[in-house]
Design an enzyme around this catalytic site. Structure first.
Site, mmCIF file in Angstrom:
data_model
loop_
_atom_site.group_PDB
_atom_site.id
_atom_site.type_symbol
_atom_site.label_atom_id
_atom_site.label_comp_id
_atom_site.label_asym_id
_atom_site.label_seq_id
_atom_site.Cartn_x
_atom_site.Cartn_y
_atom_site.Cartn_z
ATOM 1 N N TYR A 1 2.989 1.051 -28.880
ATOM 2 C CA TYR A 1 4.343 0.826 -29.404
ATOM 3 C C TYR A 1 4.629 1.814 -30.516
ATOM 4 C CZ TYR A 1 2.620 -1.394 -33.706
ATOM 5 O OH TYR A 1 2.019 -1.633 -34.915
ATOM 6 N N CYS A 2 5.936 1.936 -30.859
ATOM 7 C CA CYS A 2 6.304 2.793 -31.989
ATOM 8 C C CYS A 2 7.513 2.211 -32.710
ATOM 9 C CB CYS A 2 6.505 4.242 -31.566
ATOM 10 S SG CYS A 2 7.729 4.519 -30.282
ATOM 11 N N ARG A 3 8.577 2.992 -32.902
ATOM 12 C CA ARG A 3 9.664 2.586 -33.799
ATOM 13 C C ARG A 3 10.714 1.695 -33.150
ATOM 14 N NH1 ARG A 3 10.080 8.772 -35.740
ATOM 15 N NH2 ARG A 3 8.585 8.701 -37.486
#
Length: 222
Positions: free
Chosen positions: A178-180
């Site tokens: 996952y990221c932003r």
């Protein structure tokens, strides 16, 4: 001349919020602030804008009460004015765009789905898998964003360091990256790179801000 009624007054105020959202740079600044509070200087670097332009966009967001400020030493720090509501607002905007705008659908197909055509893991599904302890959660954001807040037990390997740090990922466990947020390219690039190397990897359906806004547990580096 008749006075403005209560409904019209509310609509006028809501229109100010809508106008504040009506610029790509401001939407990107909100995405960065959803990771945690930042100074104007930090935001200008991350959004690749000059200081004056960044400050102008932030003032528009502040007038619409989408962001708040506080002074810390010589710096003025910005943060979302209500993480949950602002994140949910941008989520709704994204859903409408994907449904109604051909250009959004084209970019989703040509870039995002080309790198990860498999169904993403939902937050609810990830909560269940966390209880089982059979997965590795991979946070591919920069270290300073990870320090401000991340999913429980996540391993932080920024995308640019992924290739040289592959040895930190167990090869016999599924990886959830996952990221932003839903349009952050970091997790899509990480998934594509890891799949090419034989890892069993999936992407979380959105990112850290949406996880936090849903009231799910988070951690931070002390």
């Amino acid at each position: 001349m008749s006075s403005i009624g209560p409904k019209q007054s509310i609509f006028a105020s809501l229109a100010e919020v809508a106008q504040a959202l009506g610029h790509a740079h401001r939407l990107e600044l909100l995405e960065h602030l959803a990771q945690g509070e930042r100074s104007v200087e930090e935001l200008s670097v991350r959004a690749n804008l000059n200081f004056a332009n960044t400050s102008r966009h932030l003032q528009i967001l502040r007038r619409a009460r989408l962001v708040d400020t506080q002074r810390r030493g010589k710096h003025v720090l910005y943060r979302l004015a209500g993480d949950t509501e602002v994140v949910e607002l941008t989520q709704a905007l994204g859903r409408v765009g994907q449904r109604n705008l051909a250009e959004v659908d084209r970019v989703m197909t040509d870039y995002f789905r080309a790198r990860d055509a498999l169904e993403a893991v939902s937050r609810q599904d990830l909560v269940s898998r966390l209880r089982d302890g059979l997965i590795t959660i991979l946070d591919v954001r920069p270290e300073d964003e990870f320090a401000l807040g991340h999913l429980p037990g996540a391993l932080n390997i920024p995308l640019g360091e992924l290739e040289r740090r592959l040895g930190e990922l167990p090869v016999n466990r599924e990886v959830i990256a996952y990221c932003r947020g839903p349009y952050c390219v970091l997790s899509f690039e990480a998934v594509a790179a890891l799949r090419a190397r034989g890892y069993l990897v999936h992407r979380l359906e959105d990112g850290y801000p949406e996880w936090k806004a849903a009231g799910l547990p988070t951690e931070a580096v002390a």
